[in-house]
Write an enzyme that holds these catalytic residues in place. Structure first.
Site, mmCIF file in Angstrom:
data_model
loop_
_atom_site.group_PDB
_atom_site.id
_atom_site.type_symbol
_atom_site.label_atom_id
_atom_site.label_comp_id
_atom_site.label_asym_id
_atom_site.label_seq_id
_atom_site.Cartn_x
_atom_site.Cartn_y
_atom_site.Cartn_z
ATOM 1 N N ARG A 1 0.886 -1.326 0.087
ATOM 2 C CA ARG A 1 0.041 -0.046 0.158
ATOM 3 C C ARG A 1 1.006 1.269 -0.355
ATOM 4 O O ARG A 1 0.599 2.253 -0.709
ATOM 5 C CB ARG A 1 -0.960 0.135 1.183
ATOM 6 C CG ARG A 1 -2.218 -0.714 0.998
ATOM 7 C CD ARG A 1 -2.721 -1.193 2.248
ATOM 8 N NE ARG A 1 -1.721 -2.218 2.843
ATOM 9 C CZ ARG A 1 -1.731 -3.379 2.343
ATOM 10 N NH1 ARG A 1 -2.878 -3.656 1.425
ATOM 11 N NH2 ARG A 1 -0.708 -4.376 2.559
ATOM 12 N N THR A 2 1.874 1.505 0.965
ATOM 13 C CA THR A 2 2.405 2.691 1.145
ATOM 14 C C THR A 2 3.420 3.025 -0.210
ATOM 15 O O THR A 2 3.072 4.205 -0.621
ATOM 16 C CB THR A 2 3.213 2.604 2.310
ATOM 17 O OG1 THR A 2 2.565 2.208 3.356
ATOM 18 C CG2 THR A 2 3.797 3.964 2.648
ATOM 19 N N LYS B 1 25.595 -3.395 -0.272
ATOM 20 C CA LYS B 1 26.973 -3.399 -0.369
ATOM 21 C C LYS B 1 27.504 -2.475 0.913
ATOM 22 O O LYS B 1 28.837 -2.356 1.121
ATOM 23 C CB LYS B 1 27.435 -2.751 -1.454
ATOM 24 C CG LYS B 1 26.816 -3.283 -2.640
ATOM 25 C CD LYS B 1 27.416 -2.371 -4.055
ATOM 26 C CE LYS B 1 26.181 -2.759 -5.191
ATOM 27 N NZ LYS B 1 26.515 -1.702 -6.216
ATOM 28 N N ARG C 1 10.836 4.048 3.767
ATOM 29 C CA ARG C 1 10.619 3.120 4.790
ATOM 30 C C ARG C 1 11.626 2.241 5.201
ATOM 31 O O ARG C 1 12.673 1.892 4.245
ATOM 32 C CB ARG C 1 9.433 2.087 4.273
ATOM 33 C CG ARG C 1 9.278 0.916 5.494
ATOM 34 C CD ARG C 1 7.978 -0.022 5.036
ATOM 35 N NE ARG C 1 6.994 0.645 5.159
ATOM 36 C CZ ARG C 1 5.786 0.144 5.177
ATOM 37 N NH1 ARG C 1 5.633 -1.066 4.587
ATOM 38 N NH2 ARG C 1 4.564 0.877 5.268
ATOM 39 N N HIS D 1 4.610 5.783 11.683
ATOM 40 C CA HIS D 1 4.036 5.508 10.247
ATOM 41 C C HIS D 1 3.076 6.921 9.935
ATOM 42 O O HIS D 1 1.994 6.785 9.836
ATOM 43 C CB HIS D 1 3.536 4.434 10.054
ATOM 44 C CG HIS D 1 3.157 4.051 8.665
ATOM 45 N ND1 HIS D 1 3.293 4.829 7.645
ATOM 46 C CD2 HIS D 1 2.597 2.620 8.323
ATOM 47 C CE1 HIS D 1 2.828 4.129 6.428
ATOM 48 N NE2 HIS D 1 2.699 2.637 6.817
HETATM 49 N N1 CP Z 1 -0.379 0.038 5.612
HETATM 50 C C1 CP Z 1 0.501 -0.393 5.301
HETATM 51 O O1 CP Z 1 1.793 0.306 5.721
HETATM 52 O O2 CP Z 1 0.725 -1.058 4.391
HETATM 53 P P1 CP Z 1 2.002 -1.742 3.576
HETATM 54 O O3 CP Z 1 3.135 -2.303 4.491
HETATM 55 O O4 CP Z 1 1.387 -2.768 2.525
HETATM 56 O O5 CP Z 1 2.727 -0.610 2.982
#
Ligand code: CP
Length: 312
Positions: A51-52, A80, A101, A129
């Site tokens: 999603r993100t 590396k 992320r 998040h």
């Molecule tokens: N909600 C969310 O962070 O989903 P993903 O891990 O798929 O990005």
């Protein structure tokens, strides 16, 4: 230049403006379709995501911009030994904004200190998040019509679930919010959030282990996955992973207008039979994530939509 690392990096007023912008984007897609022409978003994902990452990419493409990036540490020079600081210096030469992320708490913050472009925290370990929080706030405000006077149930892995940590930080700024924290003791909310956020702000909250006993009180039920990747041993995960499964029986006492949210991915914690319940809002929530991220990109790039359209 601004970054989004923590859900508190924006004031409550700025969050409301961003949610207003996201709502306008949802209703007037065409107006925004070319405003990021010539701009590039880099998605630097050292951890898996559906999603993100893809909603960020969809957001930039919807705005007429372009995307580049990597979807795992293995496919980048992190494999590396390249540091986050060096990586972001390089990405700053290639893109106008980036979403990162990382499994390590604080990595996006480190990146922001060495970056020439806005850095967005797309999830750092079990910490925060913030763009999921923007998504959650937009979903609640759109479906409930408000962000105040709500009883919010947070259920599942409240220890490792970063979406919960960020959402609590953001929601305590609204009036008359109370929380019901539904978790086994091993997955309870960390002390630093209970004490520094809930207690420090005089926010009413209760900690319970039974979902059924509180269901009738909730305006929003926020389900979470038990975060397998943050456990130190498989046995504990297996013991706890199915501790809550939301099904039709458990919904019997829920309010008619309660909404069920989940940041997704779901494993077993919401039975698929619930998907047809009109209160199930988690797939809509994923769609709201695109609008929230479009609004965030415009805000951090300081793009004035009317000016951008007039120039074209
Ligand atoms: N909600 C969310 O962070 O989903 P993903 O891990 O798929 O990005």
């Amino acid at each position: 230049m601004r970054h989004l690392i923590s859900p508190l990096d924006f004031s409550a007023e700025e969050i409301n403006q961003l949610l207003d912008l996201a709502t306008d984007i949802k209703e007037n897609r065409e107006k925004y379709s070319e405003v990021c022409h010539g701009k590039k978003l880099a998605t630097l994902f050292y951890e898996p995501s559906t999603r993100t990452r893809l909603s960020f990419e969809a957001a930039m493409l919807n705005l007429g911009g372009s995307v580049l990036g990597f979807s795992s540490a293995d496919s980048s020079s992190a494999s590396k030994g390249e540091s986050v600081a060096d990586t972001i210096r390089i990405i700053s030469c290639y893109a106008d904004i980036c979403a990162m992320r990382h499994p390590k708490e604080g990595a996006p913050l480190v990146a922001s200190l060495h970056s020439g472009i806005p850095v967005i925290n797309a999830g750092d370990g079990g910490h925060h998040h913030p763009t999921q929080t923007l998504t959650d706030l937009l979903t609640i405000r759109s479906l409930k019509g408000k962000l105040n006077n709500l009883t919010i149930g947070l259920c599942g892995d409240l220890k490792f679930g970063r979406t919960v940590h960020s959402l609590i930080n953001a929601l305590v700024r609204y009036a008359n919010i109370s929380f019901v924290l539904i978790a086994p003791k091993e997955l309870a909310l960390p002390d630093y959030i209970r004490e520094n956020v809930l207690v420090a702000n005089n926010i009413p909250f209760r900690e319970v282990e039974s979902m059924e006993e509180v269901m009738g009180e909730l305006d929003v039920l926020y389900m979470t996955r038990v975060q397998k990747e943050r456990f130190f041993n498989e046995q504990d995960y297996v013991r706890l992973k199915d501790v809550y499964i939301l099904d039709k029986d458990k919904m019997q006492n829920a309010k008619e207008d309660m909404i069920i949210l989940h940041p997704l991915p779901r494993v077993n914690e919401i039975s698929v039979e619930i998907d047809k319940d009109p209160r199930a809002a988690y797939f809509k929530q994923a769609q709201f994530g695109v609008y929230a991220r479009m609004a965030l990109i415009l805000t951090l790039l300081n793009i004035k939509v009317d000016e951008a359209n007039a120039e074209r």
